[in-house]
Design a protein around this motif. Structure first.
Motif, short mmCIF file in Angstrom:
data_model
loop_
_atom_site.label_atom_id
_atom_site.label_comp_id
_atom_site.label_asym_id
_atom_site.label_seq_id
_atom_site.Cartn_x
_atom_site.Cartn_y
_atom_site.Cartn_z
N UNK A 1 0.88 -0.62 -0.21
CA UNK A 1 0.19 -0.11 -0.47
C UNK A 1 0.85 1.54 -0.14
N UNK A 2 0.39 2.62 -0.52
CA UNK A 2 1.17 3.63 -0.77
C UNK A 2 0.69 4.38 -0.47
N UNK A 3 1.54 5.59 0.38
CA UNK A 3 0.89 6.40 0.85
C UNK A 3 0.38 8.05 0.21
N UNK A 4 -0.56 9.38 0.26
CA UNK A 4 0.67 10.39 -0.66
C UNK A 4 1.24 10.55 -1.08
N UNK A 5 2.14 10.43 0.51
CA UNK A 5 3.43 11.56 0.45
C UNK A 5 4.33 9.94 -0.94
N UNK A 6 4.09 9.28 -0.84
CA UNK A 6 4.80 8.49 -2.21
C UNK A 6 4.69 8.20 -3.68
N UNK B 1 -2.08 -1.34 -4.20
CA UNK B 1 -1.09 -1.79 -5.82
C UNK B 1 -1.22 -3.11 -5.62
N UNK B 2 -0.94 -3.50 -7.09
CA UNK B 2 -1.23 -5.04 -7.69
C UNK B 2 0.81 -5.39 -6.77
N UNK B 3 1.77 -4.33 -6.40
CA UNK B 3 3.09 -5.26 -6.53
C UNK B 3 3.16 -5.99 -5.01
N UNK B 4 3.67 -6.81 -5.00
CA UNK B 4 3.90 -8.10 -4.12
C UNK B 4 5.62 -7.56 -3.92
N UNK B 5 6.13 -8.12 -2.80
CA UNK B 5 7.20 -7.80 -2.26
C UNK B 5 7.74 -9.08 -1.22
#
Length: 515
Positions: free
Chosen positions: A45-50, A94-98
């Motif tokens: 998950x991303x924040x607004x600052x990202x 996001x659909x990104x995994x890590x």
């Protein structure tokens, strides 16, 4: 124990840097590595600052459109502080995994899809609670609405016709509303119908043997017979019976017309082996998000074709085999993991040494006066705190109290905008290189200095950080001329964080006026 037990599906804080805010992730898998450590496969998950400023504007436009459509309370009714803090609660899926070490988990949080029927202030009332409504693609740099959004509003509601009054007849033509495909009271017995379906399967098998393309895809007689037994052949047989008034002899003649046996094929046979493999790979990546499957893997297929293939694929042995493999893998994976509470001192933590403030590792900014002479908290402006943390670049010498530090770590912002940043903070303040020194003292040492944004300088327009200068008031300019011996401008400008002796200035001004 329960608070430190983390399971698949939990939303958690991850710490990847001692000075940056926590990352917010959802645990998808917990795997034990060969070295014995536990790694968590997580959704980001991303924040607004990202994300970029242009995408933030797009997100704000999406929020305004929802408010207008749902007639919910406008953000204009919120206070400035509530608006500021509410932006810290917004995330972008996001659909990104890590994969991250499980030992970096710092606690649990809650993330929910934005409920458009609920007041946004309800998210501020709950601790460690976040919401999202848009999906961020870090590769394409795009923001899209989540497929699972709650569709509320006149655009998504069905138009229900008015209820018929007593004695009022329905003027619609019933023949245009439905079509009979099978008569349950047909003259044929169940045995006769089953026999006809067997003949239809046999004709279908023979038709596949004669078709060259089918022979390549179905190389064995057993596979051809299995393909001929699928629903498409049976539906064609029953439609044929119904259309010919359940006359077996007439229906049989239609199964084998003059041109040869009729071949009925569905999506399972229309797809090649490579297309089937790509579909399984896409299904593993996106799940049942058929739009993304079509866009990224099978753009030449229609959405209807992909959906139809999916439900047929679920009836095959291939699906059963993959389901068994996933079940076996799930048994080998960890169901939960215990992570002790992290209690090591943070390198940004400031301790009191010899009347001055210093970071616990000795490498941070010094020069803080312990007995009330230090700078106030950069967010809440408090001068009292059980513990202080250095914040921002060392040359700025900013600090946060315990409460604001934990807020910064969890929510990625400050409770109130930092005085060093202005009303819309995004990252900790950093000095602007090659910027000319301001005429005057530091931003916090003189009550007669007013910070003003420097937007007219052509040099500032090329920088990533917006510069600011300090504009002196008339009283400050007067004090400079009258107290030249007390205020040495060059020395004070080079030491902007050393307090100026205001009492001496007042005494000098008073004596000058009296004389």
């Amino acid at each position: 124990m329960a608070a430190n037990m983390y399971r698949v599906g939990d939303y958690v804080f991850f710490e990847n840097s001692s000075s940056n805010p926590y990352l917010i992730r959802r645990i998808e898998e917990l795997n034990k590595t060969a070295s014995g450590n536990v790694e968590a496969k997580v959704v980001c998950f991303y924040r607004r600052r990202d994300i970029s400023h242009s995408l933030i504007q797009l997100a704000d436009k999406h929020a305004r459109d929802l408010e207008e459509e749902n007639e919910s309370p406008s953000e204009a009714e919120l206070t400035d502080k509530q608006k500021h803090q509410l932006r810290h609660r917004e995330l972008f899926l996001s659909r990104q995994y890590e994969s991250l070490p499980a030992t970096h988990i710092r606690g649990k949080c809650s993330v929910a899809l934005l409920n458009e029927t609920e007041a946004v202030l309800s998210y501020l009332d709950k601790e460690d609670t976040f919401f999202y409504s848009l999906v961020y693609d870090p590769t394409q740099k795009t923001l899209l609405a989540d497929k699972g959004e709650i569709r509320v509003g006149p655009r998504f509601q069905a138009d229900v016709p008015d209820m018929l009054q007593e004695g009022e007849s329905d003027e619609r033509d019933q023949l245009k509303l439905e079509e009979k495909l099978w008569h349950p009271e047909c003259p044929l017995s169940s045995k006769q119908i089953d026999q006809f379906l067997v003949v239809a399967r046999a004709v279908g098998t023979f038709a596949r043997a004669l078709d060259c393309s089918s022979s390549v895809r179905q190389p064995s007689l057993h596979m051809s017979a299995a393909a001929a037994s699928r629903d498409i052949t049976l539906f064609h047989a029953m439609d044929t019976l119904h259309c010919h008034g359940y006359d077996l002899s007439s229906a049989l003649s239609v199964l084998v017309p003059a041109g040869g046996p009729v071949l009925c094929r569905d999506e399972m046979e229309e797809w090649s082996a490579s297309e089937a493999a790509m579909f399984e790979e896409a299904l593993e990546k996106y799940g049942k998000d058929f739009n993304d499957i079509r866009q990224d893997f099978l753009p030449w297929k229609s959405l209807t074709s992909i959906i139809e293939y999916y439900y047929m694929w679920k009836t095959t042995d291939r699906y059963v085999q993959q389901k068994r493999l996933k079940a076996a893998e799930a048994e080998s994976k960890l169901k939960q993991v215990y992570i002790p509470t992290y209690n090591k001192p943070n390198p940004n933590q400031i301790s009191v040494t010899n009347g001055k403030m210093a970071t616990v590792n000795g490498a941070g900014p010094g020069g803080y006066h312990a007995a009330g002479g230090g700078r106030a908290c950069e967010s809440c402006y408090s001068m009292q705190s059980a513990q202080w943390y250095s914040w921002g670049p060392p040359n700025m010498q900013c600090r946060l109290c315990v409460s604001c530090w934990m807020y910064w770590k969890k929510y990625g912002g400050l409770k109130m905008p930092s005085r060093a940043e202005g009303p819309e903070e995004k990252t900790p303040p950093s000095p602007v290189p090659n910027e000319p020194r301001s005429r005057g003292h530091g931003p916090r040492q003189s009550s007669h200095m007013v910070p003003v944004r420097n937007s007219g300088s052509p040099k500032s327009s090329t920088k990533t950080k917006q510069a600011f200068l300090l504009q002196a008031t008339r009283l400050t300019k007067l004090a400079r001329h009258m107290c030249r011996d007390i205020i040495r401008l060059r020395r004070s400008a080079r030491r902007p964080f050393v307090p100026i002796n205001c009492g001496a200035i007042k005494a000098e001004c008073k004596s000058s006026f009296n004389s």
